[in-house]
Design an enzyme around this catalytic site. Structure first.
Site, PDB file in Angstrom:
ATOM      1  N   LYS A 181       0.883  -1.181   0.000  1.00 56.77           N
ATOM      2  CA  LYS A 181       0.000   0.000   0.000  1.00 56.77           C
ATOM      3  C   LYS A 181       0.914   1.223   0.000  1.00 56.77           C
ATOM      4  CE  LYS A 181      -1.790   3.022   2.009  1.00 56.77           C
ATOM      5  NZ  LYS A 181      -1.576   4.435   1.617  1.00 56.77           N
ATOM      6  N   SER A 235       4.898   7.726  10.287  1.00 59.60           N
ATOM      7  CA  SER A 235       4.898   8.524  11.513  1.00 59.60           C
ATOM      8  C   SER A 235       4.639   7.661  12.753  1.00 59.60           C
ATOM      9  CB  SER A 235       3.815   9.599  11.417  1.00 59.60           C
ATOM     10  OG  SER A 235       2.548   8.994  11.319  1.00 59.60           O
ATOM     11  N   GLU A 256       9.373   1.468  11.287  1.00 60.38           N
ATOM     12  CA  GLU A 256      10.458   2.428  11.083  1.00 60.38           C
ATOM     13  C   GLU A 256       9.812   3.798  11.106  1.00 60.38           C
ATOM     14  OE1 GLU A 256      12.559   4.895  10.252  1.00 60.38           O
ATOM     15  OE2 GLU A 256      12.630   4.318   8.132  1.00 60.38           O
ATOM     16  N   CYS A 290      13.757   9.942   7.187  1.00 56.42           N
ATOM     17  CA  CYS A 290      13.620   9.427   8.548  1.00 56.42           C
ATOM     18  C   CYS A 290      14.952   9.487   9.281  1.00 56.42           C
ATOM     19  CB  CYS A 290      13.083   8.011   8.533  1.00 56.42           C
ATOM     20  SG  CYS A 290      13.875   6.961   7.330  1.00 56.42           S
ATOM     21  N   GLU A 387      10.622  15.580  15.880  1.00 55.28           N
ATOM     22  CA  GLU A 387      10.950  15.374  14.467  1.00 55.28           C
ATOM     23  C   GLU A 387      10.199  16.404  13.640  1.00 55.28           C
ATOM     24  OE1 GLU A 387       9.466  11.890  12.296  1.00 55.28           O
ATOM     25  OE2 GLU A 387      11.472  11.646  11.463  1.00 55.28           O
TER      26      GLU A 387
HETATM   27  P1  NAD Z   1       1.781   8.594   7.893  1.00 52.12           P
HETATM   28  O1  NAD Z   1       2.455   7.781   8.903  1.00 52.12           O
HETATM   29  O2  NAD Z   1       0.389   9.017   8.162  1.00 52.12           O
HETATM   30  O3  NAD Z   1       1.746   7.808   6.482  1.00 52.12           O
HETATM   31  C1  NAD Z   1       2.673   6.805   6.115  1.00 52.12           C
HETATM   32  C2  NAD Z   1       1.925   5.665   5.420  1.00 52.12           C
HETATM   33  O4  NAD Z   1       0.955   5.127   6.322  1.00 52.12           O
HETATM   34  C3  NAD Z   1       1.140   6.097   4.175  1.00 52.12           C
HETATM   35  O5  NAD Z   1       1.202   5.077   3.202  1.00 52.12           O
HETATM   36  C4  NAD Z   1      -0.275   6.230   4.697  1.00 52.12           C
HETATM   37  O6  NAD Z   1      -1.250   6.050   3.694  1.00 52.12           O
HETATM   38  C5  NAD Z   1      -0.321   5.100   5.698  1.00 52.12           C
HETATM   39  N1  NAD Z   1      -1.350   5.252   6.729  1.00 52.12           N
HETATM   40  C6  NAD Z   1      -1.871   6.403   7.224  1.00 52.12           C
HETATM   41  N2  NAD Z   1      -2.809   6.140   8.152  1.00 52.12           N
HETATM   42  C7  NAD Z   1      -2.885   4.792   8.252  1.00 52.12           C
HETATM   43  C8  NAD Z   1      -3.661   3.903   9.048  1.00 52.12           C
HETATM   44  N3  NAD Z   1      -4.566   4.361   9.923  1.00 52.12           N
HETATM   45  N4  NAD Z   1      -3.449   2.589   8.919  1.00 52.12           N
HETATM   46  C9  NAD Z   1      -2.534   2.098   8.069  1.00 52.12           C
HETATM   47  N5  NAD Z   1      -1.789   2.898   7.262  1.00 52.12           N
HETATM   48  C10 NAD Z   1      -1.956   4.223   7.362  1.00 52.12           C
HETATM   49  O7  NAD Z   1       2.679   9.824   7.587  1.00 52.12           O
HETATM   50  P2  NAD Z   1       2.265  11.165   6.817  1.00 52.12           P
HETATM   51  O8  NAD Z   1       0.917  11.659   7.218  1.00 52.12           O
HETATM   52  O9  NAD Z   1       2.471  10.915   5.381  1.00 52.12           O
HETATM   53  O10 NAD Z   1       3.372  12.150   7.367  1.00 52.12           O
HETATM   54  C11 NAD Z   1       3.224  12.765   8.641  1.00 52.12           C
HETATM   55  C12 NAD Z   1       4.512  12.762   9.412  1.00 52.12           C
HETATM   56  O11 NAD Z   1       5.022  11.423   9.501  1.00 52.12           O
HETATM   57  C13 NAD Z   1       5.647  13.526   8.795  1.00 52.12           C
HETATM   58  O12 NAD Z   1       5.595  14.872   9.077  1.00 52.12           O
HETATM   59  C14 NAD Z   1       6.833  12.829   9.395  1.00 52.12           C
HETATM   60  O13 NAD Z   1       7.117  13.341  10.665  1.00 52.12           O
HETATM   61  C15 NAD Z   1       6.412  11.411   9.520  1.00 52.12           C
HETATM   62  N6  NAD Z   1       6.904  10.553   8.433  1.00 52.12           N
HETATM   63  C16 NAD Z   1       7.944   9.754   8.694  1.00 52.12           C
HETATM   64  C17 NAD Z   1       8.453   8.950   7.686  1.00 52.12           C
HETATM   65  C18 NAD Z   1       9.620   8.049   7.907  1.00 52.12           C
HETATM   66  O14 NAD Z   1      10.284   7.656   6.963  1.00 52.12           O
HETATM   67  N7  NAD Z   1       9.897   7.658   9.129  1.00 52.12           N
HETATM   68  C19 NAD Z   1       7.890   8.972   6.414  1.00 52.12           C
HETATM   69  C20 NAD Z   1       6.787   9.789   6.186  1.00 52.12           C
HETATM   70  C21 NAD Z   1       6.313  10.572   7.218  1.00 52.12           C
END
Ligand code: NAD
Length: 485
Positions: A181, A235, A256, A290, A387
């Site tokens: 996904k 996140s 991660e 990250c 972060e």
């Molecule tokens: P997020 O964690 O919401 O999204 C990451 C992935 O998780 C996406 O594919 C998203 O569709 C999916 N996701 C979201 N809600 C979900 C749920 N309830 N169940 C399962 N999957 C779900 O991150 P974001 O909203 O894209 O970014 C927000 C913050 O997250 C950023 O500001 C940053 O701090 C952090 N982030 C960290 C990384 C990393 O590599 N560690 C990557 C992206 C974002």
């Protein structure tokens, strides 16, 4: 698709059981180009029904040809995918630059990293061995490494190609069937990768891709009882939701979740060697990494010099459209720009040492932000602890080694750390003391090194990807105790 359209496939479809199909709801979502705010295309808005179909297709692959393949055969396919990724590298780079907003050179490096993951894992497929264990008289005991079964992969928008390579690549290598996904903000290279994998001969159902919104397709994937392992990058709050959903099915997870990674610069450091790493580890991918190094801890004796030289480097950073291939592109979205701007506002009480510059002709609709270096930041300030996930670094002075370790270990995170010092004893001492999954000595590898086990401690997550550890993580150990008298 027209000849000038870099997307050579239909992006509105999901890959399920070897067939490209629309979401069952027929709904789509827009993908936006962060360099100018324009619409790139529509992608499928996958939901629970599509996830269910993908999980069933993956299980069918496990029960069919894919599940019967030898490690050698799987390794050859993964290696072939890597070779094809190299052939497609320029086209993949254009997709990633357009979709994520990262400068073309960085996007191309990500494509090469994706190929490298496939080469590394593909070559390792038949080299993951079990053990024979001395036991009681009359027994022969050995272990087998077996796939979990159907693995779920939830990938963020910041490094789609690299994260797909490290996670899906390892899962397939160990004989799992994957349901991916990708992030709703950026998923073109996930779809392109799936096309390439099919072209390389990956059997139907071994890899399934369902784009969609996290709370819909992502949540359906994590809660699905047919999933046997989940790999999540993103996140902390979402990681907690994923782990909670997985716990209900007693399914293992690899999380991660980012970090607040420090670089520790001591008075005896080789500053000429350190400087490019100090700056680049914060600005790479506009800080949306990250393993970005967002905290630079500097000993007082060299603090002013590091501050001056980093400020000079920052002032030379130009930010503009991804296709112009400047040092930095836009952030992923207007929403991310808003989040990072909120952090900058929290730094109103701090000293700005330097900022880069957004080029004058950058489209107003793009998600551009000047990279910002803050100086003299107290170790307990919000900008030094949280972060930010944007192009923001803080300089924190320290006096003693003990103080440096205390500040370095004072956040909830622990992903990467680095030590810049010529003192070998200090290097060894601190490598043990720092709370981090990876410690670099006199270098810094944000997201680099497919061979190097990677993952965090604390709120950075748990489990390891990359290297052989990924192959162990994407398999389970079975112990066989045979009594033969
Ligand atoms: P997020 O964690 O919401 O999204 C990451 C992935 O998780 C996406 O594919 C998203 O569709 C999916 N996701 C979201 N809600 C979900 C749920 N309830 N169940 C399962 N999957 C779900 O991150 P974001 O909203 O894209 O970014 C927000 C913050 O997250 C950023 O500001 C940053 O701090 C952090 N982030 C960290 C990384 C990393 O590599 N560690 C990557 C992206 C974002």
């Amino acid at each position: 698709m027209s000849e000038t359209n870099p997307i050579w496939f239909d992006p509105t479809l999901c890959l399920i059981g070897g067939k490209w199909v629309p979401a069952q709801s027929g709904e789509t979502l827009p993908l936006v180009n962060p360099s100018d705010g324009s619409a790139i295309c529509q992608i499928a808005r996958g939901g629970a029904a599509d996830i269910d179909a993908a999980v069933q297709a993956a299980q069918a692959a496990m029960d069919g040809d894919w599940g019967r393949m030898t490690a050698l055969e799987r390794g050859r396919i993964i290696t072939r995918i890597g070779q094809l990724v190299l052939d497609y590298a320029d086209r993949l780079a254009v997709l990633e630059a357009m979709d994520v907003g990262k400068p073309l050179t960085q996007a191309r490096a990500d494509a090469i990293a994706l190929a490298r993951y496939c080469e590394f894992y593909g070559g390792a497929a038949d080299k993951v061995h079990g053990q024979t264990i001395p036991f009681m008289e009359g027994y022969t005991v050995y272990t087998l490494r077996e796939p979990h079964g159907v693995t779920g992969h939830i990938v963020p928008w910041n490094y789609p190609m690299q994260i797909i390579g490290r996670s899906v690549g390892a899962a397939l290598t160990m004989g799992n069937a994957a349901v991916l996904k990708p992030a709703e903000e950026a998923c073109l290279t996930a779809l392109a990768f799936a096309h390439i994998a099919m072209e390389a001969g990956l059997p139907a159902g071994a890899l399934n891709v369902v784009p969609g919104i996290g709370a819909e397709a992502g949540a359906a994937l994590t809660a699905h009882p047919g999933i046997h392992h989940i790999s999540f990058t993103g996140s902390v709050p979402t990681g907690i939701l994923v782990q909670t959903a997985a716990a209900k099915n007693v399914v293992p997870v690899t999380l991660e979740l980012g970090g607040k990674s420090p670089q520790l610069v001591f008075d005896d450091a080789d500053l000429d060697a350190a400087l490019p790493f100090l700056v680049n580890a914060g600005c790479q991918n506009a800080g949306q990494t990250c393993s970005a190094s967002s905290r630079i801890l500097v000993q007082r004796g060299v603090y002013d010099e590091v501050k001056r030289r980093m400020a000079e480097a920052y002032a030379a950073i130009t930010v503009g459209p991804a296709m112009e291939d400047l040092r930095m592109g836009p952030l992923i979205s207007a929403r991310q720009k808003e989040i990072v701007s909120g952090f900058l506002a929290k730094g109103a009480d701090l000293t700005i040492a330097a900022q880069g510059e957004v080029v004058g002709h950058a489209p107003a609709e793009g998600a551009y932000l000047c990279p910002t270096l803050f100086a003299d930041v107290p170790g307990d300030h919000a900008l030094a602890r949280d972060e930010i996930f944007g192009p923001v670094q803080v300089l924190i002075p320290f006096d003693t080694e003990e103080e440096a370790v205390q500040i370095a270990n004072s956040t909830d995170y622990g992903l990467v750390a680095s030590i810049w010092s010529r003192d070998g004893s200090r290097q060894m001492r601190l490598a043990k003391k720092l709370h981090a999954g990876q410690v670099f000595i006199n270098n810094y590898g944000a997201a680099g090194g497919v061979e190097l086990p990677f993952g965090g401690v604390g709120k950075s997550g748990h489990g390891r990807e990359k290297g052989f550890e990924a192959l162990y993580g994407f398999s389970q150990l079975k112990t066989v105790a045979a009594y033969h008298g």
